[in-house]
Motif scaffolding. Structure first.
Motif, PDB file in Angstrom:
ATOM      1  N   PRO A 270      48.020 -78.881  85.326  1.00 50.14           N
ATOM      2  CA  PRO A 270      46.824 -78.045  85.525  1.00 50.14           C
ATOM      3  C   PRO A 270      46.189 -77.645  84.201  1.00 50.14           C
ATOM      4  CG  PRO A 270      48.830 -76.803  85.992  1.00 50.14           C
ATOM      5  CD  PRO A 270      49.246 -78.229  85.814  1.00 50.14           C
ATOM      6  N   TYR A 271      44.863 -77.492  84.223  1.00 49.64           N
ATOM      7  CA  TYR A 271      44.164 -77.114  82.989  1.00 49.64           C
ATOM      8  C   TYR A 271      43.359 -75.818  83.112  1.00 49.64           C
ATOM      9  CZ  TYR A 271      40.301 -79.664  85.284  1.00 49.64           C
ATOM     10  OH  TYR A 271      39.362 -80.122  86.176  1.00 49.64           O
ATOM     11  N   LEU A 272      43.339 -75.196  84.311  1.00 48.92           N
ATOM     12  CA  LEU A 272      42.651 -73.910  84.430  1.00 48.92           C
ATOM     13  C   LEU A 272      43.167 -73.157  85.657  1.00 48.92           C
ATOM     14  CD1 LEU A 272      40.374 -72.365  82.901  1.00 48.92           C
ATOM     15  CD2 LEU A 272      38.841 -73.083  84.742  1.00 48.92           C
ATOM     16  N   GLN A 273      43.458 -71.878  85.483  1.00 48.82           N
ATOM     17  CA  GLN A 273      43.872 -71.012  86.582  1.00 48.82           C
ATOM     18  C   GLN A 273      42.693 -70.151  87.010  1.00 48.82           C
ATOM     19  OE1 GLN A 273      47.343 -68.796  85.353  1.00 48.82           O
ATOM     20  NE2 GLN A 273      48.671 -70.567  85.573  1.00 48.82           N
ATOM     21  N   PHE A 274      42.580 -69.925  88.326  1.00 47.10           N
ATOM     22  CA  PHE A 274      41.466 -69.128  88.832  1.00 47.10           C
ATOM     23  C   PHE A 274      41.834 -68.555  90.199  1.00 47.10           C
ATOM     24  CE2 PHE A 274      41.027 -73.237  90.754  1.00 47.10           C
ATOM     25  CZ  PHE A 274      40.511 -73.000  92.012  1.00 47.10           C
ATOM     26  N   GLN A 275      40.906 -67.811  90.778  1.00 46.22           N
ATOM     27  CA  GLN A 275      41.065 -67.250  92.107  1.00 46.22           C
ATOM     28  C   GLN A 275      39.768 -67.402  92.879  1.00 46.22           C
ATOM     29  OE1 GLN A 275      42.959 -63.421  91.251  1.00 46.22           O
ATOM     30  NE2 GLN A 275      43.405 -63.195  93.400  1.00 46.22           N
ATOM     31  N   LEU A 276      39.852 -67.433  94.198  1.00 42.02           N
ATOM     32  CA  LEU A 276      38.639 -67.338  95.003  1.00 42.02           C
ATOM     33  C   LEU A 276      38.088 -65.922  94.884  1.00 42.02           C
ATOM     34  CD1 LEU A 276      39.584 -69.205  98.319  1.00 42.02           C
ATOM     35  CD2 LEU A 276      38.288 -70.089  96.365  1.00 42.02           C
ATOM     36  N   CYS A 277      36.771 -65.814  94.944  1.00 40.69           N
ATOM     37  CA  CYS A 277      36.157 -64.499  94.872  1.00 40.69           C
ATOM     38  C   CYS A 277      35.004 -64.410  95.862  1.00 40.69           C
ATOM     39  CB  CYS A 277      35.672 -64.187  93.460  1.00 40.69           C
ATOM     40  SG  CYS A 277      34.359 -65.277  92.873  1.00 40.69           S
ATOM     41  N   ALA A 278      34.636 -63.185  96.212  1.00 37.66           N
ATOM     42  CA  ALA A 278      33.516 -62.925  97.109  1.00 37.66           C
ATOM     43  C   ALA A 278      32.321 -62.486  96.277  1.00 37.66           C
ATOM     44  CB  ALA A 278      33.886 -61.846  98.118  1.00 37.66           C
ATOM     45  N   VAL A 279      31.209 -63.182  96.433  1.00 40.74           N
ATOM     46  CA  VAL A 279      29.981 -62.846  95.710  1.00 40.74           C
ATOM     47  C   VAL A 279      29.018 -62.163  96.673  1.00 40.74           C
ATOM     48  CG1 VAL A 279      28.042 -63.754  94.378  1.00 40.74           C
ATOM     49  CG2 VAL A 279      30.310 -64.813  94.176  1.00 40.74           C
ATOM     50  N   VAL A 280      28.432 -61.064  96.220  1.00 39.31           N
ATOM     51  CA  VAL A 280      27.512 -60.275  97.049  1.00 39.31           C
ATOM     52  C   VAL A 280      26.290 -59.898  96.215  1.00 39.31           C
ATOM     53  CG1 VAL A 280      29.324 -59.307  98.521  1.00 39.31           C
ATOM     54  CG2 VAL A 280      28.694 -58.129  96.394  1.00 39.31           C
ATOM     55  N   ASN A 281      25.262 -59.410  96.888  1.00 39.30           N
ATOM     56  CA  ASN A 281      24.150 -58.796  96.184  1.00 39.30           C
ATOM     57  C   ASN A 281      24.627 -57.477  95.589  1.00 39.30           C
ATOM     58  OD1 ASN A 281      21.582 -60.459  96.592  1.00 39.30           O
ATOM     59  ND2 ASN A 281      22.415 -60.365  98.667  1.00 39.30           N
TER      60      ASN A 281
END
Length: 228
Positions: free
Chosen positions: A86-97
């Motif tokens: 693996p070359y990058l760690q991340f998470q899902l996120c919720a985008v809102v106004n």
């Protein structure tokens, strides 16, 4: 003569992983990473751009050597593909106004959720929020346009990609990171292509050892929050 490496790219460019290949400036974290890998392995890179589902199919058929385009490593994918380190760690996120607020998963009740087709975000939403109305898009741009227009209430996306869109849309914000969605990007290759995988892994390890990986990472993500 250099060996040609055929790499699949998602036409719905997941910037800052990579920009649109056909734009005036083709750039991004993965562009820099592949450039360094190709130089060390003396490879000539040829990119093929198509929708996500199409490049996956071409990789299965052996028409591509790899995909380096924000590919999430998952147990199910590892059964049918080879993955680099693996070359990058991340998470899902919720985008809102920005005028909206999320205080937890209970905040999603009765909200219309936008997700991109054939992604881990789509799988997560369908499992976590089976009773919510959903809107499924071919591209990330469609999702963000719908959110800005108020046609959906929230969208779920990978945090690196969300950050790229937020930098262009100051009316949007990350409302929360989704619990239990810690993930990693890696280079995907055809199942059984172990020799190529080993060469790529050795090169990624070398880039991490000699400091080049950190240089590329800091160029694109130094002040970006990708996980909580």
């Amino acid at each position: 003569m250099k060996q040609i490496l055929k790499i699949g790219l998602d036409s719905a460019a997941p910037y800052p992983m990579h920009s649109d290949y056909n734009s005036a400036v083709f750039e991004g974290f993965e562009v820099d990473l592949i450039r360094e890998i190709a130089a060390l392995l003396n490879l000539e890179v040829h990119y093929e751009v198509s929708l996500w589902q199409n490049i996956l199919e071409k990789l299965y058929k052996g028409e591509l050597d790899m995909i380096c385009s924000a590919v999430t490593m998952t147990t199910s994918r590892e059964m049918i593909l080879e993955f680099s380190h693996p070359y990058l760690q991340f998470q899902l996120c919720a985008v809102v106004n920005k005028n909206d607020e999320l205080t937890g998963l209970q905040s999603f009740k009765n909200k219309k959720i936008g997700i991109r087709i054939a992604t881990e975000a789509e799988k997560y939403v369908m499992a976590q929020f089976p009773y919510n109305a959903t809107w499924h898009a071919e591209t990330n741009q469609e999702l963000y346009d719908k959110l800005i227009a108020g046609r959906i209430d929230v969208l779920i996306d990978d945090s690196p990609i969300a950050d790229g869109f937020l930098k262009k849309n100051d009316s949007l914000a990350i409302g929360m990171f989704m619990p239990g969605t810690e993930s990693q990007y890696a280079i995907a290759m055809k199942k059984g292509d172990v020799e190529l995988k080993e060469r790529i892994n050795e090169t990624i390890d070398l880039l991490k050892e000699n400091g080049k990986y950190a240089e590329i990472h800091d160029k694109w993500f130094k002040q970006v929050k990708l996980v909580i």
